[in-house]
Motif scaffolding. Structure first.
Motif, mmCIF file in Angstrom:
data_model
loop_
_atom_site.group_PDB
_atom_site.id
_atom_site.type_symbol
_atom_site.label_atom_id
_atom_site.label_comp_id
_atom_site.label_asym_id
_atom_site.label_seq_id
_atom_site.Cartn_x
_atom_site.Cartn_y
_atom_site.Cartn_z
ATOM 1 N N TYR A 165 49.336 37.256 48.337
ATOM 2 C CA TYR A 165 50.653 37.855 48.485
ATOM 3 C C TYR A 165 51.317 37.875 47.115
ATOM 4 O O TYR A 165 51.282 36.879 46.382
ATOM 5 N N ILE A 198 54.993 38.305 45.517
ATOM 6 C CA ILE A 198 56.382 38.188 45.970
ATOM 7 C C ILE A 198 57.317 38.214 44.773
ATOM 8 O O ILE A 198 57.102 37.499 43.796
ATOM 9 N N VAL A 253 54.942 31.071 50.906
ATOM 10 C CA VAL A 253 55.606 32.380 50.988
ATOM 11 C C VAL A 253 57.121 32.191 50.972
ATOM 12 O O VAL A 253 57.841 32.895 50.244
ATOM 13 N N SER A 257 45.630 34.264 51.207
ATOM 14 C CA SER A 257 46.502 34.704 52.298
ATOM 15 C C SER A 257 45.782 34.711 53.643
ATOM 16 O O SER A 257 46.428 34.766 54.697
ATOM 17 N N CYS A 317 54.094 40.209 55.946
ATOM 18 C CA CYS A 317 54.664 41.100 54.925
ATOM 19 C C CYS A 317 55.583 42.136 55.554
ATOM 20 O O CYS A 317 56.695 42.378 55.070
ATOM 21 N N THR A 375 59.556 42.200 54.864
ATOM 22 C CA THR A 375 60.054 43.423 54.225
ATOM 23 C C THR A 375 61.174 44.033 55.051
ATOM 24 O O THR A 375 62.166 44.547 54.525
ATOM 25 N N ILE A 434 57.743 41.845 49.120
ATOM 26 C CA ILE A 434 56.473 41.148 49.271
ATOM 27 C C ILE A 434 55.407 42.153 49.664
ATOM 28 O O ILE A 434 55.663 43.061 50.459
ATOM 29 N N ARG A 435 54.254 42.009 49.078
ATOM 30 C CA ARG A 435 53.149 42.885 49.470
ATOM 31 C C ARG A 435 51.846 42.096 49.493
ATOM 32 O O ARG A 435 51.711 41.063 48.847
ATOM 33 N N HIS A 436 50.911 42.643 50.248
ATOM 34 C CA HIS A 436 49.608 42.024 50.405
ATOM 35 C C HIS A 436 48.616 42.754 49.508
ATOM 36 O O HIS A 436 48.633 43.967 49.409
#
Length: 422
Positions: free
Chosen positions: A4, A6, A377, A392, A403, A407, A413-415
């Motif tokens: 992740y 962030i 996270v 993750s 995520c 969001t 945050i993205r994967h």
């Protein structure tokens, strides 16, 4: 390696629906093997552990359809000799298949189950209890081989209110001759949810939610459609994320009686908490207060599954907090990763002393278990700058799409399969 990425420092605000419970869905899926026909489970979360369980069911011959949050299982014919050893080794909850399989097939060989490395979590409580019901158990080539000429009801006193052992005995008791009594039984809401499912299937079961559960065996079972309870640990994670970052959230599909201890702690930290017609609303204080003497305990006490997330939030609280971990000896492993982010945490035996700092700083950290990953996270959302949380896959074992949910609340945050290249 999945991670992740962030960007922290943003308050979270909004409304979320909490998905079905991991810890309720897995034993209910296992219990579907008791009925030689079709069972429908609704509200089933799309998480890795459920996917592993589906692979196990398919490997033994079950027909499985999984669409949206509906899981349809046809267990008309099963063959335990073909069970997926790979999936067994990936998840702790595979041990929950034991009670149902012995009840239906009278035998099972099971590799020692895998999962998170948060402590020893021995299966001897399960095995010794099943022996009292007439199961012969031996270790063969590193696997557990169990066999019975027929399960018999028994009066079993658990040495500890183990959730998994209680659930296994409930499933075994459903197929045993006579009445099974479980004393010092676990009282967690997920145990009551399994009892609700078994009752809907036709099992006579009494006392779930208390420390004494009775099961009348050999009842006639039938087709069942059942909805899994919402996930109180996911709900608690999102409440703490908002508490730590600031902002306000309303969680839908949440039962206050399942989260009373955590809600009380949030109020002690300075948050405003109130129940709504749809769920629970939390408004965070500008800076939280420390909380002394938090002890992890079986339900209705503070859950060990929320300890890591709470530690992350208390890392910036005003004052000194103390957490005692009484259930899993390795639950404090996340403290070292939080220290990389600037947290002041001292660990001695089962005691963690957290002295709140003004800010956490984003950096590169690594998840080592499911709830510890969720804690990192939260810490990344609270921190100044960017944070990469590696591994993750641990978080994906229990959170359907963390995520997407965060969001929706305003988090960045993205994967990524490799966030370092992002």
């Amino acid at each position: 390696m999945s991670s992740y990425l962030i960007s922290g420092g943003r308050p979270l605000n909004g409304q979320l629906h909490v998905h079905g419970s991991k810890n309720a869905a897995l034993p209910i899926i296992a219990a579907s093997l008791l009925y030689q026909g079709v069972t429908v489970i609704r509200g089933c979360p799309d998480i890795l552990d459920v996917r592993y369980m589906i692979k196990i069911l398919r490997s033994i011959g079950c027909g499985v359809v999984y669409q949206d949050d509906m899981l349809q299982i046809d267990a008309s014919e099963i063959c335990l000799e073909n069970i997926s050893r790979e999936c067994i080794g990936k998840m702790r909850s595979s041990i929950l298949l034991l009670g149902a399989a012995l009840g239906r097939c009278r035998h099972m060989t099971l590799d020692y189950p895998g999962g998170c490395t948060i402590g020893a979590r021995p299966v001897d409580i399960h095995l010794k209890a099943l022996e009292q019901m007439g199961v012969h158990i031996e270790e063969v080539d590193g696997a557990i081989h169990c066999e019975t000429e027929g399960l018999s009801g028994a009066r079993i006193v658990l040495p500890y209110p183990s959730v998994g052992a209680t659930e296994n005995l409930m499933m075994a008791g459903a197929m045993a001759e006579g009445i099974t009594w479980i004393q010092n039984a676990a009282k967690e809401p997920e145990v009551s949810d399994l009892a609700g499912f078994l009752s809907a299937m036709g099992v006579s079961i009494y006392g779930a939610g208390t420390d004494r559960i009775g099961i009348l065996g050999k009842c006639s079972l039938h087709h069942t459609e059942y909805r899994v309870m919402s996930d109180r640990i996911v709900a608690g994670t999102y409440l703490l994320a908002v508490a730590g970052t600031g902002g306000e959230i309303e969680l839908l599909n949440v039962a206050e009686q399942h989260m009373h201890c955590l809600l009380h702690l949030c109020e002690a930290m300075g948050c405003e908490v109130r129940m709504t017609e749809k769920g629970v609303r939390l408004k965070s204080a500008r800076r939280l207060f420390a909380v002394e003497d938090i002890h992890t305990q079986p339900f209705p006490g503070f859950p060990t599954d929320m300890q890591s997330q709470l530690m992350a939030v208390l890392a910036t609280a005003r004052g000194e907090s103390v957490i005692y971990e009484h259930i899993f000896e390795n639950r404090f492993r996340t403290a070292g990763e939080l220290q990389k982010m600037g947290a002041d945490i001292q660990i001695k035996n089962n005691r963690a002393v957290i002295r709140g700092v003004r800010k956490l700083k984003g950096c590169h950290v690594s998840a080592r278990d499911l709830r510890g990953g969720a804690a990192l996270v939260i810490a990344g959302l609270m921190a100044e700058g960017d944070t990469i949380v590696e591994n993750s896959i641990f978080v994906e074992r229990g959170y359907q799409d963390i995520c997407k949910d965060l969001t929706q609340l305003g988090a960045e945050i993205r994967h990524s399969r490799d966030a370092r290249e992002g």
